[in-house]
Motif scaffolding. Structure first.
Motif, PDB file in Angstrom:
ATOM      1  N   SER A  61      13.674   7.963  23.897  1.00 35.06           N
ATOM      2  CA  SER A  61      12.483   8.774  24.147  1.00 35.06           C
ATOM      3  C   SER A  61      12.614   9.515  25.466  1.00 35.06           C
ATOM      4  O   SER A  61      12.128  10.624  25.618  1.00 35.06           O
ATOM      5  CB  SER A  61      11.227   7.899  24.156  1.00 35.06           C
TER       6      SER A  61
ATOM      7  N   PHE B 256      13.430  13.369  23.894  1.00 36.15           N
ATOM      8  CA  PHE B 256      12.102  13.939  23.707  1.00 36.15           C
ATOM      9  C   PHE B 256      11.704  14.759  24.925  1.00 36.15           C
ATOM     10  O   PHE B 256      11.606  14.240  26.020  1.00 36.15           O
ATOM     11  CB  PHE B 256      11.061  12.852  23.456  1.00 36.15           C
ATOM     12  N   ILE B 257      11.515  16.041  24.717  1.00 37.29           N
ATOM     13  CA  ILE B 257      11.003  16.902  25.779  1.00 37.29           C
ATOM     14  C   ILE B 257       9.662  17.439  25.290  1.00 37.29           C
ATOM     15  O   ILE B 257       9.583  18.030  24.216  1.00 37.29           O
ATOM     16  CB  ILE B 257      11.967  18.059  26.087  1.00 37.29           C
ATOM     17  N   PRO B 258       8.606  17.204  26.060  1.00 38.45           N
ATOM     18  CA  PRO B 258       7.274  17.662  25.624  1.00 38.45           C
ATOM     19  C   PRO B 258       7.242  19.169  25.359  1.00 38.45           C
ATOM     20  O   PRO B 258       7.943  19.936  26.023  1.00 38.45           O
ATOM     21  CB  PRO B 258       6.376  17.298  26.809  1.00 38.45           C
ATOM     22  N   PHE B 259       6.419  19.537  24.403  1.00 40.10           N
ATOM     23  CA  PHE B 259       6.323  20.934  23.986  1.00 40.10           C
ATOM     24  C   PHE B 259       5.955  21.850  25.148  1.00 40.10           C
ATOM     25  O   PHE B 259       6.521  22.943  25.290  1.00 40.10           O
ATOM     26  CB  PHE B 259       5.310  21.071  22.839  1.00 40.10           C
ATOM     27  N   HIS B 260       5.036  21.420  26.013  1.00 42.60           N
ATOM     28  CA  HIS B 260       4.624  22.279  27.130  1.00 42.60           C
ATOM     29  C   HIS B 260       5.782  22.538  28.100  1.00 42.60           C
ATOM     30  O   HIS B 260       5.872  23.600  28.686  1.00 42.60           O
ATOM     31  CB  HIS B 260       3.391  21.716  27.855  1.00 42.60           C
TER      32      HIS B 260
ATOM     33  N   LYS C 253       9.011  22.645  27.112  1.00 42.79           N
ATOM     34  CA  LYS C 253       9.855  23.595  26.378  1.00 42.79           C
ATOM     35  C   LYS C 253       9.283  25.009  26.476  1.00 42.79           C
ATOM     36  O   LYS C 253      10.029  25.978  26.667  1.00 42.79           O
ATOM     37  CB  LYS C 253       9.975  23.185  24.909  1.00 42.79           C
TER      38      LYS C 253
ATOM     39  N   LYS D 176       0.340  18.350  36.481  1.00 45.51           N
ATOM     40  CA  LYS D 176       1.030  17.631  35.401  1.00 45.51           C
ATOM     41  C   LYS D 176       2.191  18.482  34.877  1.00 45.51           C
ATOM     42  O   LYS D 176       3.279  17.973  34.599  1.00 45.51           O
ATOM     43  CB  LYS D 176       0.035  17.309  34.277  1.00 45.51           C
TER      44      LYS D 176
ATOM     45  N   ASP E 218       5.952  17.158  35.016  1.00 46.39           N
ATOM     46  CA  ASP E 218       6.703  17.005  33.765  1.00 46.39           C
ATOM     47  C   ASP E 218       7.948  17.894  33.747  1.00 46.39           C
ATOM     48  O   ASP E 218       9.008  17.484  33.282  1.00 46.39           O
ATOM     49  CB  ASP E 218       5.828  17.319  32.552  1.00 46.39           C
TER      50      ASP E 218
ATOM     51  N   TYR F 287      11.775  16.382  33.270  1.00 47.30           N
ATOM     52  CA  TYR F 287      12.632  16.656  32.107  1.00 47.30           C
ATOM     53  C   TYR F 287      13.716  17.707  32.350  1.00 47.30           C
ATOM     54  O   TYR F 287      14.755  17.686  31.707  1.00 47.30           O
ATOM     55  CB  TYR F 287      11.779  17.061  30.902  1.00 47.30           C
TER      56      TYR F 287
END
Length: 127
Positions: free
Chosen positions: A14, A18-22, A24, A53, A57, A61
């Motif tokens: 994870s 997993f890279i959060p959509f925001h 990306k 945030k 983030d 990432y």
């Protein structure tokens, strides 16, 4: 009695995949729209996300701050332009979204260790 120790690398998928959509979305904005003037506030508003945030983030990432990512992107484009065109440093500065040539030269040198003109000269002599 013999005891053996087994060491294993942490494979927390994870964290790695997993890279959060925001994040990306923000990476895509900075990568593709590097000419634009971006602030953390404008990005947060566009992505409808808390700016603190978002910055935290992104750093987590992408492993760099949003502004450093944007500067690096601009410098990479500038390197291409220095090699592939005969445009002046002032023109290239403008083309990569840094309208102040002395500031552009400062950022380029900070990022690469040499000035844009030295970079162009070095690349020409390599060819």
């Amino acid at each position: 009695v013999r005891t053996s120790l087994v060491l294993s690398k942490n494979t927390d998928c994870s964290q790695n995949t997993f890279i959060p959509f925001h994040v990306k979305q923000m990476t895509a904005i900075l990568h593709n729209r590097y000419l634009e003037k971006h602030t953390l506030e404008s990005l947060a508003e566009e992505l409808n996300f808390n700016k603190y945030k978002l910055a935290k983030d992104f750093k987590k990432y992408v492993h760099t701050s949003p502004i450093d990512y944007l500067i690096n992107r601009r410098i990479e484009i500038a390197k291409q332009l220095l090699i592939e065109t005969n445009k002046t440093i002032n023109e290239i500065s403008e083309l990569v979204g840094i309208p102040n040539p002395p500031h552009f030269i400062h950022l380029f040198k900070k990022n690469t260790g040499i000035t844009p003109l030295q970079y162009r000269t070095n690349q020409i002599s390599i060819r």
